[in-house]
Design an enzyme around this catalytic site. Structure first.
Site, short mmCIF file in Angstrom:
data_model
loop_
_atom_site.label_atom_id
_atom_site.label_comp_id
_atom_site.label_asym_id
_atom_site.label_seq_id
_atom_site.Cartn_x
_atom_site.Cartn_y
_atom_site.Cartn_z
N ASP A 55 3.88 -5.77 3.44
CA ASP A 55 3.49 -5.07 4.71
C ASP A 55 3.84 -5.06 5.78
OD1 ASP A 55 2.25 -2.75 5.50
OD2 ASP A 55 0.59 -3.30 5.18
N GLU A 112 -5.02 2.45 2.11
CA GLU A 112 -5.00 0.33 2.72
C GLU A 112 -5.07 1.06 4.99
OE1 GLU A 112 -3.28 -2.32 6.20
OE2 GLU A 112 -2.39 -0.51 5.92
N GLU A 113 -4.71 1.76 5.09
CA GLU A 113 -5.36 2.62 6.24
C GLU A 113 -6.42 3.17 6.77
OE1 GLU A 113 -2.63 2.16 8.50
OE2 GLU A 113 -0.87 1.75 7.36
N ASP A 126 5.60 2.56 7.18
CA ASP A 126 4.47 0.86 7.14
C ASP A 126 3.79 2.51 5.61
OD1 ASP A 126 1.49 0.59 7.13
OD2 ASP A 126 1.34 1.28 9.09
N HIS A 148 0.78 -1.13 -0.51
CA HIS A 148 0.36 -0.31 -0.05
C HIS A 148 1.03 1.59 0.45
CE1 HIS A 148 -0.14 1.55 4.18
NE2 HIS A 148 0.37 0.07 4.58
CO CO Z 1 -0.34 1.66 9.00
ZN ZN Z 2 0.16 -0.68 6.31
#
Ligand code: CO
Ligand code: ZN
Length: 333
Positions: free
Chosen positions: A217, A194-195, A164, A60
């Protein structure tokens, strides 16, 4: 990998602003894939044509951030979260808007009892504006900001915001460049939001309709003086995810990962994450179901401006992706 990681992490792209990464990723991979498309939601989908089953890899693009909900008469910004923002972690951090306006996340009441916990609604962002009018020249309702967090490398240890999941993006880019033999029809998807709940993974898995999938991830580690009981450690290698709160790895993919690591002596470890999830959670439930796995990158202090990874784990993760792809996905063969 280091320079790429720096470029990716230091680009500010909270959920909703992922298009800022499109050019960087395209420039990196365009000579290694057959076709790159941006889908209606902004997922970047790179296709490397091949025969056989369809395989989708996903990382992501978005990072957590803040979004302006209200501007006070005195020019302070009230904000809401884009993704998993901890108010305690956010306090006194700097955030940056797309026009380079920087603000400090501060607490409404300095006498507040911090031991009772703070909520995001207790916080405001101070951009140094003297009035609502002045603030409105710099930001508008709905503008989003990313947390600031410089990039540092101490040997193999990297500290930055947005590891991330820019470390996942860097791993995927690096893997794409290293693939020598193609045994499947390959799709590399850099997903959005994604978050906010695996949104881009959900729609891209629908359009790609893969037979197999692997998400890349970050995951937490259990190697700090915290109470977390978790076997994953920084520098321990690529983590083969077994389970998190939205996902159980498919036995075939899990086995393929394990065998690949053993065959090529790739440093690896196994991961059970008790809370949290990744794009694999959405992908495996798409269509009629997709055999899915996840390669995790051990990361300390996730969702803080000072996330920490070990470069060697990223290299192991990329090698695992490459070797799996070169072996080929073909269950039952
Ligand atoms: Co995250
Ligand atoms: Zn992530």
């Amino acid at each position: 990998m280091l320079e790429l990681l720096k470029k990716l992490t230091q680009t500010n792209a909270p959920s909703g602003s992922e298009e800022r990464l499109h050019n960087i990723i395209t420039e990196e991979i365009k000579d290694y894939v057959d076709e790159i498309t941006i889908d209606p939601l902004g997922n970047l989908i790179a296709h490397k044509k091949g025969n056989g089953a369809k395989v989708m890899f996903a990382a992501h693009m978005d990072e957590i951030g803040l979004i302006v909900t209200y501007i006070t008469d005195k020019g302070f910004l009230k904000v809401s979260n884009l993704g998993g923002v901890s108010p305690t972690t956010a306090l006194h951090q700097r955030v940056i808007f797309s026009n380079r306006t920087v603000g400090v996340v501060a607490l409404d009441d300095t006498n507040a009892d911090l031991s009772k916990g703070i909520r995001l609604s207790d916080l405001y962002v101070d951009i140094g504006a003297g009035s609502k009018e002045e603030a409105e020249k710099l930001v508008s309702i709905g503008d989003s900001a990313a947390f600031c967090g410089d990039f540092y490398a101490n040997g193999n240890t990297v500290i930055s915001k947005a590891l991330d999941d820019r470390s996942g993006c860097a791993v995927l880019i690096s893997a794409i460049k290293q693939i020598k033999t193609v045994k499947n029809d390959l799709y590399f998807v850099f997903t959005i939001s994604e978050e906010l709940g695996l949104r881009g993974a959900k729609t891209s898995a629908y359009s790609v309709a893969p037979d197999y999938a692997v998400a890349i991830d970050v995951t937490r580690t259990g190697d700090t003086p915290s109470k977390l009981s978790m076997a994953v450690k920084l520098g321990g290698g690529a983590a083969i995810k077994i389970k998190d709160s939205s996902f159980l790895a498919h036995p075939y993919i899990k086995q393929l990962m394990k065998e690949t690591c053993e065959e090529f002596s790739i440093n690896h470890q196994f991961e059970v994450l008790e809370a949290g999830g990744t794009d694999s959670g959405a992908i495996h439930l798409s269509g009629g179901g997709v055999a899915t796995g996840c390669i995790s990158i051990p990361t300390r202090y996730i969702h803080s401006p000072s996330e920490q990874v070990d470069l060697r784990d990223l290299e192991s993760a990329a090698e695992l992706a490459v070797k799996m792809i070169e072996k080929g996905f073909n269950q039952g063969a």
